[in-house]
Design an enzyme around this catalytic site. Structure first.
Site, short mmCIF file in Angstrom:
data_model
loop_
_atom_site.label_atom_id
_atom_site.label_comp_id
_atom_site.label_asym_id
_atom_site.label_seq_id
_atom_site.Cartn_x
_atom_site.Cartn_y
_atom_site.Cartn_z
N ASN A 78 0.84 -1.20 0.00
CA ASN A 78 0.00 0.00 0.00
C ASN A 78 0.87 1.25 0.00
O ASN A 78 1.92 1.30 0.66
CB ASN A 78 -1.00 0.00 1.16
CG ASN A 78 -0.40 -0.29 2.52
OD1 ASN A 78 0.58 -1.03 2.64
ND2 ASN A 78 -0.97 0.28 3.56
N GLU A 97 0.37 5.27 0.55
CA GLU A 97 -0.58 6.28 1.00
C GLU A 97 -0.18 7.67 0.54
O GLU A 97 0.90 7.87 -0.04
CB GLU A 97 -0.67 6.21 2.54
CG GLU A 97 -1.20 4.86 3.00
CD GLU A 97 -1.45 4.76 4.49
OE1 GLU A 97 -0.97 5.62 5.25
OE2 GLU A 97 -2.15 3.80 4.88
N CYS A 144 -4.05 0.47 -2.57
CA CYS A 144 -3.84 -0.74 -1.76
C CYS A 144 -2.76 -1.62 -2.37
O CYS A 144 -2.45 -1.54 -3.58
CB CYS A 144 -5.12 -1.56 -1.70
SG CYS A 144 -6.48 -0.76 -0.86
N GLU A 189 -2.89 -4.75 -3.09
CA GLU A 189 -3.39 -5.67 -4.12
C GLU A 189 -3.37 -5.00 -5.49
O GLU A 189 -2.95 -5.59 -6.49
CB GLU A 189 -4.82 -6.11 -3.79
CG GLU A 189 -4.95 -6.92 -2.53
CD GLU A 189 -5.22 -6.08 -1.28
OE1 GLU A 189 -4.67 -4.95 -1.19
OE2 GLU A 189 -5.95 -6.55 -0.41
N CYS A 194 -10.18 -4.95 -0.05
CA CYS A 194 -11.30 -4.00 0.01
C CYS A 194 -12.17 -4.17 -1.25
O CYS A 194 -11.79 -4.85 -2.21
CB CYS A 194 -10.78 -2.56 0.13
SG CYS A 194 -10.17 -1.86 -1.42
N CYS A 227 -10.55 -3.19 -4.61
CA CYS A 227 -9.57 -4.19 -5.08
C CYS A 227 -10.26 -5.44 -5.60
O CYS A 227 -9.82 -6.05 -6.58
CB CYS A 227 -8.59 -4.54 -3.96
SG CYS A 227 -7.42 -3.21 -3.64
#
Ligand code: THU
Length: 132
Positions: A42, A44, A53, A55, A86, A89
């Site tokens: 991830n 940010e 993310c 993934e 999430c 994703c």
């Protein structure tokens, strides 16, 4: 490579996460049908909504390298609980990897759970519906 080895890669790569806001490190390891592995973490941003993310980082890296066929993705965090992708994703994984992708969840007790993407995103809206 078996799924414990794939999960080990996801666990190792999570230390590279850029997550100064959540301090929640996530690592992903995406395996192609040919056996190549693409990792992701991830990343940010101070404008929080721009965060990506682990993934999706892994998926976009693989697609950028020309990969088209995927077998499994393993996801790891420092949480004692199993971490699941999430919603955003799941939708991206459905688009690029398809419903039969195996999603390997892991927790802090070195346990893994294997699910098909279809189980995580049932009744999905996907490209088949567009009939293009
Ligand atoms: N995150 C992931 O990278 N993957 C997931 O499956 C869930 C959440 C990240 C996004 C954000 O950087 C942090 O975890 C907390 O939500």
């Amino acid at each position: 490579m078996n799924y414990s080895e794939l999960t080990q890669i996801a666990k190792e790569v999570k230390s590279k996460a850029y997550c100064p806001y959540s301090n929640f490190h996530v690592g992903a390891a995406l395996q192609t049908t040919a056996g190549e592995v693409y990792t992701g973490v991830n990343v940010e941003n101070s404008s929080y909504g721009l965060t990506i993310c682990a993934e999706r980082t892994a998926v976009f890296k693989a697609v950028s390298e020309g990969e088209k066929h995927f077998k499994a993705i393993s996801i790891a965090s420092d949480s004692p609980d199993f971490i699941t992708p999430c919603g955003a994703c799941r939708q991206v994984l459905m688009e690029i990897c398809g419903k039969d992708l195996e999603v390997i969840l892991s927790n802090g007790n070195n346990e893994i759970r294997i699910l098909k993407l279809e189980e995580l995103l049932p009744l999905s809206f996907n490209k088949d519906i567009l009939d293009l």
